[in-house]
Design a protein around this motif. Structure first.
Motif, PDB file in Angstrom:
ATOM      1  N   THR A 180       0.834  -1.204   0.000  1.00 35.12           N
ATOM      2  CA  THR A 180       0.000   0.000   0.000  1.00 35.12           C
ATOM      3  C   THR A 180       0.868   1.252   0.000  1.00 35.12           C
ATOM      4  O   THR A 180       2.019   1.238   0.439  1.00 35.12           O
ATOM      5  N   GLY A 181       0.289   2.344  -0.495  1.00 35.11           N
ATOM      6  CA  GLY A 181       0.982   3.628  -0.464  1.00 35.11           C
ATOM      7  C   GLY A 181       0.428   4.499   0.654  1.00 35.11           C
ATOM      8  O   GLY A 181      -0.170   4.014   1.606  1.00 35.11           O
ATOM      9  N   SER A 182       0.616   5.821   0.491  1.00 39.51           N
ATOM     10  CA  SER A 182       0.144   6.757   1.515  1.00 39.51           C
ATOM     11  C   SER A 182      -1.312   7.161   1.304  1.00 39.51           C
ATOM     12  O   SER A 182      -1.905   7.802   2.164  1.00 39.51           O
ATOM     13  N   SER A 183      -1.881   6.809   0.147  1.00 38.51           N
ATOM     14  CA  SER A 183      -3.276   7.153  -0.137  1.00 38.51           C
ATOM     15  C   SER A 183      -4.015   5.923  -0.650  1.00 38.51           C
ATOM     16  O   SER A 183      -3.405   4.960  -1.119  1.00 38.51           O
ATOM     17  N   CYS A 184      -5.352   5.994  -0.571  1.00 39.73           N
ATOM     18  CA  CYS A 184      -6.177   4.861  -0.973  1.00 39.73           C
ATOM     19  C   CYS A 184      -6.109   4.641  -2.489  1.00 39.73           C
ATOM     20  O   CYS A 184      -6.125   5.602  -3.274  1.00 39.73           O
ATOM     21  N   ALA A 185      -6.017   3.382  -2.901  1.00 43.40           N
ATOM     22  CA  ALA A 185      -5.976   3.030  -4.321  1.00 43.40           C
ATOM     23  C   ALA A 185      -6.606   1.655  -4.500  1.00 43.40           C
ATOM     24  O   ALA A 185      -6.718   0.870  -3.553  1.00 43.40           O
ATOM     25  N   GLU A 186      -7.042   1.376  -5.726  1.00 45.52           N
ATOM     26  CA  GLU A 186      -7.598   0.062  -6.034  1.00 45.52           C
ATOM     27  C   GLU A 186      -6.551  -1.018  -5.755  1.00 45.52           C
ATOM     28  O   GLU A 186      -5.375  -0.869  -6.122  1.00 45.52           O
ATOM     29  N   ASP A 187      -6.997  -2.084  -5.120  1.00 45.68           N
ATOM     30  CA  ASP A 187      -6.065  -3.135  -4.727  1.00 45.68           C
ATOM     31  C   ASP A 187      -5.331  -3.715  -5.931  1.00 45.68           C
ATOM     32  O   ASP A 187      -4.148  -4.069  -5.857  1.00 45.68           O
ATOM     33  N   SER A 188      -6.024  -3.787  -7.066  1.00 46.07           N
ATOM     34  CA  SER A 188      -5.407  -4.381  -8.266  1.00 46.07           C
ATOM     35  C   SER A 188      -4.298  -3.507  -8.848  1.00 46.07           C
ATOM     36  O   SER A 188      -3.485  -3.988  -9.652  1.00 46.07           O
ATOM     37  N   THR A 189      -4.246  -2.235  -8.466  1.00 46.61           N
ATOM     38  CA  THR A 189      -3.218  -1.326  -8.998  1.00 46.61           C
ATOM     39  C   THR A 189      -1.968  -1.268  -8.123  1.00 46.61           C
ATOM     40  O   THR A 189      -0.977  -0.639  -8.507  1.00 46.61           O
ATOM     41  N   LEU A 190      -2.022  -1.910  -6.961  1.00 46.10           N
ATOM     42  CA  LEU A 190      -0.883  -1.851  -6.050  1.00 46.10           C
ATOM     43  C   LEU A 190       0.235  -2.796  -6.507  1.00 46.10           C
ATOM     44  O   LEU A 190      -0.032  -3.882  -7.020  1.00 46.10           O
ATOM     45  N   PRO A 191       1.491  -2.406  -6.308  1.00 43.41           N
ATOM     46  CA  PRO A 191       2.613  -3.268  -6.714  1.00 43.41           C
ATOM     47  C   PRO A 191       2.751  -4.481  -5.800  1.00 43.41           C
ATOM     48  O   PRO A 191       2.466  -4.415  -4.601  1.00 43.41           O
ATOM     49  N   LYS A 192       3.176  -5.595  -6.374  1.00 44.78           N
ATOM     50  CA  LYS A 192       3.365  -6.823  -5.604  1.00 44.78           C
ATOM     51  C   LYS A 192       4.699  -6.765  -4.854  1.00 44.78           C
ATOM     52  O   LYS A 192       5.658  -6.120  -5.297  1.00 44.78           O
ATOM     53  N   VAL A 193       4.726  -7.440  -3.700  1.00 46.15           N
ATOM     54  CA  VAL A 193       5.965  -7.476  -2.920  1.00 46.15           C
ATOM     55  C   VAL A 193       6.883  -8.561  -3.479  1.00 46.15           C
ATOM     56  O   VAL A 193       6.453  -9.462  -4.195  1.00 46.15           O
ATOM     57  N   GLU A 194       8.134  -8.461  -3.130  1.00 47.13           N
ATOM     58  CA  GLU A 194       9.115  -9.465  -3.552  1.00 47.13           C
ATOM     59  C   GLU A 194       9.113 -10.635  -2.566  1.00 47.13           C
ATOM     60  O   GLU A 194       8.532 -10.568  -1.483  1.00 47.13           O
ATOM     61  N   ALA A 195       9.748 -11.670  -2.962  1.00 49.70           N
ATOM     62  CA  ALA A 195       9.869 -12.836  -2.076  1.00 49.70           C
ATOM     63  C   ALA A 195      10.639 -12.449  -0.823  1.00 49.70           C
ATOM     64  O   ALA A 195      11.571 -11.637  -0.864  1.00 49.70           O
ATOM     65  N   GLY A 196      10.218 -13.013   0.311  1.00 45.85           N
ATOM     66  CA  GLY A 196      10.892 -12.681   1.563  1.00 45.85           C
ATOM     67  C   GLY A 196      10.049 -13.081   2.757  1.00 45.85           C
ATOM     68  O   GLY A 196       9.002 -13.729   2.625  1.00 45.85           O
ATOM     69  N   THR A 197      10.504 -12.688   3.919  1.00 45.55           N
ATOM     70  CA  THR A 197       9.802 -12.994   5.166  1.00 45.55           C
ATOM     71  C   THR A 197       9.101 -11.735   5.681  1.00 45.55           C
ATOM     72  O   THR A 197       9.714 -10.653   5.743  1.00 45.55           O
ATOM     73  N   TYR A 198       7.861 -11.897   6.073  1.00 44.02           N
ATOM     74  CA  TYR A 198       7.051 -10.764   6.531  1.00 44.02           C
ATOM     75  C   TYR A 198       6.354 -11.141   7.835  1.00 44.02           C
ATOM     76  O   TYR A 198       6.165 -12.324   8.139  1.00 44.02           O
ATOM     77  N   THR A 199       5.985 -10.115   8.596  1.00 45.28           N
ATOM     78  CA  THR A 199       5.232 -10.333   9.833  1.00 45.28           C
ATOM     79  C   THR A 199       3.910  -9.579   9.756  1.00 45.28           C
ATOM     80  O   THR A 199       3.828  -8.481   9.186  1.00 45.28           O
ATOM     81  N   ALA A 200       2.894 -10.183  10.342  1.00 45.30           N
ATOM     82  CA  ALA A 200       1.564  -9.571  10.381  1.00 45.30           C
ATOM     83  C   ALA A 200       1.129  -9.415  11.832  1.00 45.30           C
ATOM     84  O   ALA A 200       1.403 -10.277  12.674  1.00 45.30           O
ATOM     85  N   GLN A 201       0.416  -8.308  12.136  1.00 45.90           N
ATOM     86  CA  GLN A 201      -0.036  -8.055  13.502  1.00 45.90           C
ATOM     87  C   GLN A 201      -1.261  -7.143  13.492  1.00 45.90           C
ATOM     88  O   GLN A 201      -1.397  -6.264  12.629  1.00 45.90           O
ATOM     89  N   LEU A 202      -2.152  -7.340  14.452  1.00 45.56           N
ATOM     90  CA  LEU A 202      -3.327  -6.484  14.642  1.00 45.56           C
ATOM     91  C   LEU A 202      -3.042  -5.448  15.722  1.00 45.56           C
ATOM     92  O   LEU A 202      -2.298  -5.709  16.680  1.00 45.56           O
ATOM     93  N   SER A 203      -3.671  -4.286  15.566  1.00 52.47           N
ATOM     94  CA  SER A 203      -3.591  -3.251  16.599  1.00 52.47           C
ATOM     95  C   SER A 203      -4.844  -2.387  16.522  1.00 52.47           C
ATOM     96  O   SER A 203      -5.513  -2.331  15.485  1.00 52.47           O
ATOM     97  N   MET A 204      -5.161  -1.721  17.633  1.00 46.96           N
ATOM     98  CA  MET A 204      -6.284  -0.785  17.657  1.00 46.96           C
ATOM     99  C   MET A 204      -5.726   0.625  17.484  1.00 46.96           C
ATOM    100  O   MET A 204      -4.879   1.082  18.274  1.00 46.96           O
ATOM    101  N   LYS A 205      -6.184   1.321  16.445  1.00 43.60           N
ATOM    102  CA  LYS A 205      -5.619   2.631  16.125  1.00 43.60           C
ATOM    103  C   LYS A 205      -5.755   3.619  17.289  1.00 43.60           C
ATOM    104  O   LYS A 205      -4.825   4.380  17.580  1.00 43.60           O
ATOM    105  N   ASP A 206      -6.911   3.610  17.952  1.00 40.98           N
ATOM    106  CA  ASP A 206      -7.141   4.561  19.045  1.00 40.98           C
ATOM    107  C   ASP A 206      -6.604   4.070  20.383  1.00 40.98           C
ATOM    108  O   ASP A 206      -6.664   4.793  21.381  1.00 40.98           O
ATOM    109  N   HIS A 207      -6.101   2.825  20.410  1.00 39.39           N
ATOM    110  CA  HIS A 207      -5.580   2.258  21.658  1.00 39.39           C
ATOM    111  C   HIS A 207      -4.275   1.528  21.336  1.00 39.39           C
ATOM    112  O   HIS A 207      -4.271   0.306  21.143  1.00 39.39           O
TER     113      HIS A 207
END
Length: 220
Positions: A180-207
Motif C-alpha cells: 500500500t501507499g500513503s493514499s487509498c488506491a484500487e487493490d489491483s493497482t498496487l505493486p506486488k511485494v518481492e519474495a521474503g519474510t514478513y510479519t503480520a499483527q493487529l492493533s487498535m488505532k485509538d488504543h
C-alpha cells in the motif's frame, strides 16, 4: 325723507359699477385655483402615505412579536434530548486481540487470509464499546521495520461493537501480497511485494496498547 330723495338714492347711476375682469386675469385666477387644488391633493396624499407606512410598521412589529413568541413556545415544546449512553469505551484491560493465518507460506502474487479475533475479557461485568472496522482494528504487514501494507489506508464504515462478558468478534481479512501507499488506491493497482519474510499483527488505532500476537509469513 322725500320721494325725490328716495328716487335719487335708488338710481342705478349712483351705484358703484362692478369690476370686470379681463380674460388674462380670469386665466391667472383659474391657474391659482388649480395650483392650490394640486397642493391640497399632494398634502392629502402625503398624509395618506404616512398613515399607510405607520400602519405597515405597526403590523410588522406585531408580526415580529408574535413570531418571537411562537418560536419561544416551539423551543419550550421541544423535549430535552435523552442523555447519551454511559457505556464506556473498551480499553487495553478489556480487549484481547488475536491473529491467525490460513498458511505460513504464499507464492509471490498470491493471497493470504487472516482471521482477526476480538475477545472481551473484562475484570468486571460491565460492557464496553469498540470500533471493529478495518480502519480501526488495523492489520499491518511489515518486512523488518518497513511497513509494507496496512488495512486502514482506505476509509471504511464504522463498525461499533457493544461487547459484554464472553463476547467474541471474528472477521476474515485478506492480503494480496502487495504494497500500500500513503493514499487509498484500487487493490489491483498496487505493486506486488518481492519474495521474503514478513510479519503480520493487529492493533487498535485509538488504543496503541491493544495489539495481537505476531504471525510470520514467507512469500516465495
Amino acid at each position: 325723507m322725500s320721494s325725490s330723495s328716495q328716487r335719487t338714492s335708488n338710481n342705478p347711476r349712483n351705484r358703484r359699477p362692478r369690476r370686470k375682469l379681463s380674460k388674462r386675469q380670469r386665466q391667472i385666477y383659474r391657474r391659482r385655483r388649480i395650483v392650490a387644488l394640486i397642493a391640497l391633493i399632494v398634502v392629502l396624499a402625503l398624509i395618506a402615505f404616512c398613515m399607510y407606512s405607520l400602519g405597515r410598521g405597526m403590523m410588522a412589529i406585531d408580526a415580529s412579536i408574535r413570531h418571537d413568541d411562537q418560536m419561544a413556545l416551539t423551543r419550550s415544546a421541544v423535549p430535552t434530548p435523552m442523555q447519551q449512553s454511559k457505556v464506556k469505551d473498551c480499553t487495553a484491560s478489556d480487549i484481547d486481540l488475536s491473529l491467525q493465518s490460513d498458511s505460513r507460506t504464499v507464492a509471490v502474487g498470491g493471497s493470504m487470509k487472516f482471521t482477526a479475533t476480538i475477545k472481551y475479557v473484562p475484570k468486571g461485568k460491565s460492557s464496553c464499546l469498540i470500533d471493529a472496522a478495518d480502519d480501526s482494528r488495523v492489520l499491518t504487514i511489515k518486512s523488518g521495520s518497513d511497513t509494507v501494507w496496512r488495512s486502514d489506508v482506505c476509509d471504511v464504515d464504522s463498525r461499533q461493537l457493544l461487547l459484554a462478558v464472553g463476547d467474541t468478534d471474528t472477521q476474515t481479512m485478506t492480503w494480496n501480497t502487495n504494497r500500500t501507499g500513503s493514499s487509498c488506491a484500487e487493490d489491483s493497482t498496487l505493486p506486488k511485494v518481492e519474495a521474503g519474510t514478513y510479519t503480520a499483527q493487529l492493533s487498535m488505532k485509538d488504543h496503541p496498547k491493544i495489539v495481537s500476537n505476531k504471525v510470520t509469513i514467507s512469500v516465495g
